[in-house]
Scaffold this motif. Structure first.
Motif, PDB file in Angstrom:
ATOM      1  N   ASP A  82     -13.241   1.541  -9.791  1.00  0.00           N
ATOM      2  CA  ASP A  82     -13.386   1.932  -8.311  1.00  0.00           C
ATOM      3  C   ASP A  82     -12.038   2.675  -7.793  1.00  0.00           C
ATOM      4  OD1 ASP A  82     -15.496   2.187  -6.129  1.00  0.00           O
ATOM      5  OD2 ASP A  82     -13.948   1.080  -5.173  1.00  0.00           O
ATOM      6  N   VAL A  83     -12.335   3.986  -7.235  1.00  0.00           N
ATOM      7  CA  VAL A  83     -11.164   4.399  -6.725  1.00  0.00           C
ATOM      8  C   VAL A  83     -10.608   3.674  -5.592  1.00  0.00           C
ATOM      9  CG1 VAL A  83     -10.248   6.559  -5.658  1.00  0.00           C
ATOM     10  CG2 VAL A  83     -11.824   7.011  -7.601  1.00  0.00           C
ATOM     11  N   ILE A  84     -11.663   3.232  -4.803  1.00  0.00           N
ATOM     12  CA  ILE A  84     -11.257   2.744  -3.181  1.00  0.00           C
ATOM     13  C   ILE A  84     -10.498   1.396  -3.589  1.00  0.00           C
ATOM     14  CG2 ILE A  84     -12.096   1.846  -1.269  1.00  0.00           C
ATOM     15  CD1 ILE A  84     -14.023   4.047  -1.003  1.00  0.00           C
ATOM     16  N   ALA A  85     -11.254   0.524  -4.327  1.00  0.00           N
ATOM     17  CA  ALA A  85     -10.570  -0.640  -4.858  1.00  0.00           C
ATOM     18  C   ALA A  85      -9.253  -0.577  -5.542  1.00  0.00           C
ATOM     19  CB  ALA A  85     -11.561  -1.640  -5.758  1.00  0.00           C
ATOM     20  N   THR A  86      -9.271   0.409  -6.517  1.00  0.00           N
ATOM     21  CA  THR A  86      -7.907   0.578  -7.109  1.00  0.00           C
ATOM     22  C   THR A  86      -6.625   0.947  -6.264  1.00  0.00           C
ATOM     23  OG1 THR A  86      -9.256   1.165  -9.020  1.00  0.00           O
ATOM     24  CG2 THR A  86      -6.895   1.611  -9.023  1.00  0.00           C
ATOM     25  N   PHE A  87      -7.234   1.712  -5.238  1.00  0.00           N
ATOM     26  CA  PHE A  87      -6.329   2.410  -4.031  1.00  0.00           C
ATOM     27  C   PHE A  87      -5.687   1.111  -3.231  1.00  0.00           C
ATOM     28  CE2 PHE A  87      -6.034   3.739   0.305  1.00  0.00           C
ATOM     29  CZ  PHE A  87      -4.844   4.650   0.124  1.00  0.00           C
ATOM     30  N   VAL A  88      -6.622   0.325  -2.737  1.00  0.00           N
ATOM     31  CA  VAL A  88      -6.174  -0.672  -2.017  1.00  0.00           C
ATOM     32  C   VAL A  88      -5.322  -1.752  -2.875  1.00  0.00           C
ATOM     33  CG1 VAL A  88      -6.785  -2.687  -0.713  1.00  0.00           C
ATOM     34  CG2 VAL A  88      -7.995  -0.631  -0.484  1.00  0.00           C
ATOM     35  N   GLN A  89      -5.707  -2.066  -4.086  1.00  0.00           N
ATOM     36  CA  GLN A  89      -4.811  -2.935  -4.807  1.00  0.00           C
ATOM     37  C   GLN A  89      -3.374  -2.311  -5.124  1.00  0.00           C
ATOM     38  OE1 GLN A  89      -7.386  -3.255  -8.219  1.00  0.00           O
ATOM     39  NE2 GLN A  89      -9.074  -4.625  -7.108  1.00  0.00           N
ATOM     40  N   GLU A  90      -3.404  -0.999  -5.595  1.00  0.00           N
ATOM     41  CA  GLU A  90      -1.995  -0.427  -5.995  1.00  0.00           C
ATOM     42  C   GLU A  90      -0.968  -0.465  -4.696  1.00  0.00           C
ATOM     43  OE1 GLU A  90      -1.475   0.491  -8.987  1.00  0.00           O
ATOM     44  OE2 GLU A  90       0.502   1.412  -8.369  1.00  0.00           O
ATOM     45  N   PHE A  91      -1.908  -0.199  -3.419  1.00  0.00           N
ATOM     46  CA  PHE A  91      -0.854  -0.479  -2.179  1.00  0.00           C
ATOM     47  C   PHE A  91      -0.185  -1.560  -2.227  1.00  0.00           C
ATOM     48  CE2 PHE A  91      -1.495   3.515   0.392  1.00  0.00           C
ATOM     49  CZ  PHE A  91      -0.251   3.405   0.876  1.00  0.00           C
ATOM     50  N   GLU A  92      -1.112  -2.593  -2.137  1.00  0.00           N
ATOM     51  CA  GLU A  92      -0.588  -4.096  -2.150  1.00  0.00           C
ATOM     52  C   GLU A  92       0.229  -4.654  -3.055  1.00  0.00           C
ATOM     53  OE1 GLU A  92      -4.524  -6.036  -1.671  1.00  0.00           O
ATOM     54  OE2 GLU A  92      -4.450  -5.762   0.375  1.00  0.00           O
ATOM     55  N   LYS A  93      -0.018  -3.851  -4.279  1.00  0.00           N
ATOM     56  CA  LYS A  93       0.958  -4.231  -5.251  1.00  0.00           C
ATOM     57  C   LYS A  93       2.357  -3.937  -5.237  1.00  0.00           C
ATOM     58  CE  LYS A  93       1.267  -3.466 -10.292  1.00  0.00           C
ATOM     59  NZ  LYS A  93       0.778  -2.505 -11.492  1.00  0.00           N
ATOM     60  N   ARG A  94       2.417  -2.883  -4.662  1.00  0.00           N
ATOM     61  CA  ARG A  94       3.612  -2.183  -4.190  1.00  0.00           C
ATOM     62  C   ARG A  94       4.366  -2.731  -2.967  1.00  0.00           C
ATOM     63  NH1 ARG A  94       3.557   4.348  -6.019  1.00  0.00           N
ATOM     64  NH2 ARG A  94       2.081   4.079  -7.645  1.00  0.00           N
ATOM     65  N   ASP A  95       3.541  -2.813  -2.063  1.00  0.00           N
ATOM     66  CA  ASP A  95       4.051  -3.660  -0.909  1.00  0.00           C
ATOM     67  C   ASP A  95       3.097  -4.797  -0.351  1.00  0.00           C
ATOM     68  OD1 ASP A  95       5.315  -4.344   1.418  1.00  0.00           O
ATOM     69  OD2 ASP A  95       5.237  -2.346   2.470  1.00  0.00           O
ATOM     70  N   ALA A  96       3.742  -5.866  -0.637  1.00  0.00           N
ATOM     71  CA  ALA A  96       2.507  -6.793  -0.251  1.00  0.00           C
ATOM     72  C   ALA A  96       2.105  -7.238   1.161  1.00  0.00           C
ATOM     73  CB  ALA A  96       2.817  -8.269  -0.578  1.00  0.00           C
ATOM     74  N   ASN A  97       3.094  -6.510   2.092  1.00  0.00           N
ATOM     75  CA  ASN A  97       2.839  -6.561   3.632  1.00  0.00           C
ATOM     76  C   ASN A  97       2.318  -5.194   4.272  1.00  0.00           C
ATOM     77  OD1 ASN A  97       4.176  -9.179   3.728  1.00  0.00           O
ATOM     78  ND2 ASN A  97       6.200  -8.322   3.572  1.00  0.00           N
ATOM     79  N   VAL A  98       1.907  -4.460   3.150  1.00  0.00           N
ATOM     80  CA  VAL A  98       1.642  -3.044   3.780  1.00  0.00           C
ATOM     81  C   VAL A  98       0.130  -3.418   4.595  1.00  0.00           C
ATOM     82  CG1 VAL A  98      -0.191  -2.680   1.895  1.00  0.00           C
ATOM     83  CG2 VAL A  98       0.982  -0.637   3.141  1.00  0.00           C
ATOM     84  N   ARG A  99       0.118  -2.462   5.605  1.00  0.00           N
ATOM     85  CA  ARG A  99      -1.151  -2.406   6.779  1.00  0.00           C
ATOM     86  C   ARG A  99      -1.723  -1.185   6.558  1.00  0.00           C
ATOM     87  NH1 ARG A  99      -2.567  -7.362   9.414  1.00  0.00           N
ATOM     88  NH2 ARG A  99      -3.263  -5.674  11.020  1.00  0.00           N
ATOM     89  N   LEU A 100      -2.816  -0.741   5.780  1.00  0.00           N
ATOM     90  CA  LEU A 100      -3.427   0.065   5.520  1.00  0.00           C
ATOM     91  C   LEU A 100      -4.042   0.669   7.062  1.00  0.00           C
ATOM     92  CD1 LEU A 100      -5.258  -0.471   2.263  1.00  0.00           C
ATOM     93  CD2 LEU A 100      -3.279   0.962   2.347  1.00  0.00           C
TER      94      LEU A 100
END
Length: 584
Positions: A82-100
């Protein structure tokens, strides 16, 4: 069920079935629609571009956002995640404190700075579902306007749409109709002197091997801004000029169709984009020019700023130019669009305006005067069919996200005719084999079973015709399977009757008890098969649905003919008890 009622029910169903099978032929219509595999046609699988949708939903983007979204899109294409799930996971993987929430802040949708990443993912999934539903609706509208009888358009998974178009022969026309977002836009064309200066730099860049920064030739170009002159260069040593002919004016140049992708790739290089006028993008013209056999496509310099969107279009229609009789598309705008169009044309008299859709230029006329009233037209249509297809796309509306064709299958009419012939012979042979066996083994009872089997087939086709069902090759397989099940039910009844006769019971009592004792076994097997067919219909697509529909209808007719029709024949033949039916 009394004998009279059985007779009337059988005659009534037979009359209804024959009506649905014969009446359409009086109007030169087929009683049954044939599926893609029987009459030929096209099957296309479309994929909704969720990557582009997420990008459009973002209210603020940065380099990190684009990188993560690109990675998510690449992963989705290779592993079907899933593109959206992967997008969120990839963001959190690179920065655990990211606020989308910083990228998707939208007070109208309830997205604020305090929104959590889980809430953002829920929001994106909801928007993706809406986009998917809207895409199916718009694709269905386009297909309906195209005039395809009995198309099948169903959702496949989370981001794909399966489209089956029986009887369609022009695959290229269908491709143009289905793909693309249909985003109509109006842009101004670039200034001619800007294009000339930029073009000389680009040609010089590739002449020097595509590595060194070329000398500034803009001054020379400004001295002659309108002359359409091909830069002097050795075409053999210049990879760009080998496939591209510079023109000038508002046209960068022309290229043959086979070279358009290579030229576009060369113009996408960052060094080349830096040489182009600010705010200008190259776009191909939709129609070729030049002599037949030597057609070339114009690569036009279009300003990226959108002056007017197609959202203001209220009506589109096919018309013909009063001087050339060439087909064109007439557009009518609402009052707001008419005001913008009037101001745009009034302020840019003498300039060219490009009418584009999905980044392709359909026409780029010169504005001769201010145009009030909100009416304009798109010319440059290659044929009346192309103009009609464009009207269809415009009237159906813009897709919320781009769709791409990821799979397509074309079935030729000859293959469809061969399938019909094979299906016909499979029915005939199976009927003959079953009929001969039943009459040989069960004697007169077998003859009644064969007559019931014939009625079963008539009832089955009548039901399919009454529901305007589409007959497919798997559907024919379902009919053959139905014939086997119908005989199986008769075998169960006949064997039970033979057992009762062997126990010394009278003929009428043996028939009554035989049907009563076989009923549970017949119902068990048919109900379980019916449930399986219902599940296939619920989750299957295309031919699988056709098989399930035929099988369900066949089970209904099988139960009727096995429990009602054959018993009616047996009781009619025995009459007052002087004659009995032999069951082998």
């Amino acid at each position: 069920m009394k004998g009279g009622f059985r007779l009337y029910a059988t005659i009534g169903l037979l009359v209804i079935a024959l009506f649905y099978l014969i009446y359409p032929t009086t109007k030169n219509e087929r009683p049954l629609n044939l599926g893609l595999d029987l009459q030929g046609g096209m099957q296309v699988t479309l994929e909704v571009g969720l990557e582009a949708l997420v990008r459009d939903l973002a209210t603020d983007r940065d380099e990190q956002f684009d990188k993560v979204l690109k990675t998510a899109g690449a992963n989705a294409r290779t592993s079907d995640v899933d593109v959206i799930a992967t997008f969120v996971q990839e963001f959190e993987k690179r920065d655990a404190n990211v606020r989308l929430s910083r990228y998707f802040r939208n007070t109208d949708e309830g997205i604020t700075r305090k929104s959590t990443n889980a809430e953002i993912q829920t929001y994106l999934n909801a928007q993706a579902d809406k986009a998917m539903d809207a895409a199916i609706k718009i694709v269905r509208d386009r297909v309906d306007r195209f005039g395809v009888a009995e198309p099948s358009i169903v959702k496949q998974g989370t981001r794909r749409i399966s489209v089956e178009l029986p009887g369609v022969a022009n695959a290229d026309r269908v491709r143009k109709l289905l793909r693309g977002t249909a985003q109509l836009q109006f842009h101004l064309m670039a200034e001619q002197n800007e294009v000339a200066a930029s073009l000389e730099k680009i040609v010089a860049f590739y002449r020097d091997g595509g590595k060194n920064t070329p000398a500034d030739t803009s001054k020379a170009a400004k001295a002659d801004t309108t002359k359409k002159e091909t830069p002097k260069a050795d075409n053999a040593k210049n990879p760009l000029l080998a496939i591209f002919t510079p023109v000038g004016g508002t046209t960068f140049g022309v290229a043959a169709k086979k070279d358009t992708a290579k030229v576009a790739e060369m113009f996408r290089r960052p060094e080349v984009r830096a040489m182009m006028p600010a705010g200008v993008v190259p776009m191909w013209a939709v129609q070729p020019s030049g002599e037949p056999g030597k057609e070339v496509y114009n690569y036009l310099a279009v300003r990226s700023k959108v002056e007017l969107k197609g959202d203001y279009i209220t009506n589109a229609d096919t018309q013909f130019d009063q001087f050339t009789n060439a087909p064109e598309v007439s557009l009518t705008m609402d009052s707001e669009g008419a005001g913008i169009w009037s101001r745009l044309t009034g302020a840019n008299v003498g300039k060219q305006v490009a009418i584009t859709m999905d980044n392709v230029v359909y026409s780029y006329p010169v504005i001769n005067e201010k145009i009030p009233g909100g009416r304009t037209s798109i010319n440059g249509m290659g044929s009346v069919e192309e103009a009609k297809d464009l009207v269809t796309v415009l009237q159906s509306g813009s897709l919320p996200a781009p769709v791409t064709i990821v799979q397509e299958r074309t079935v030729g009419p000859s293959l469809g005719a061969a399938s019909i012939e094979a299906g016909k012979w499979s029915l005939i042979i199976s009927f003959l084999v079953i009929g001969v066996f039943m009459m040989f083994y069960y004697r007169l009872g077998g003859v009644f079973a064969v007559i019931a089997l014939l009625l079963n087939i008539v009832f089955l086709f009548g039901i399919l015709a009454s529901f305007s069902a589409t007959l497919t090759l798997p559907g024919i397989a379902g009919i053959v399977l139905t014939m086997g099940m119908a005989v199986d039910a008769n075998v169960l009844v006949f064997e039970r009757i033979r057992e009762e006769l062997d126990h010394g019971k009278g003929y009428k009592m043996a028939v009554h008890d035989g049907y009563a004792k076989a009923l549970s076994a017949i119902l068990d097997s048919n109900i379980t098969t019916f449930l399986s067919a219902a599940i296939l219909y619920s989750f299957g697509i295309g031919p699988i649905k056709g098989f399930a529909v035929t099988l369900m209808a066949g089970i209904a007719t099988t139960l009727f003919t096995a429990l009602v029709v054959t018993r009616m024949f047996s009781e009619w033949y025995s009459g007052d008890g002087k004659r009995t039916v032999t069951y082998g």
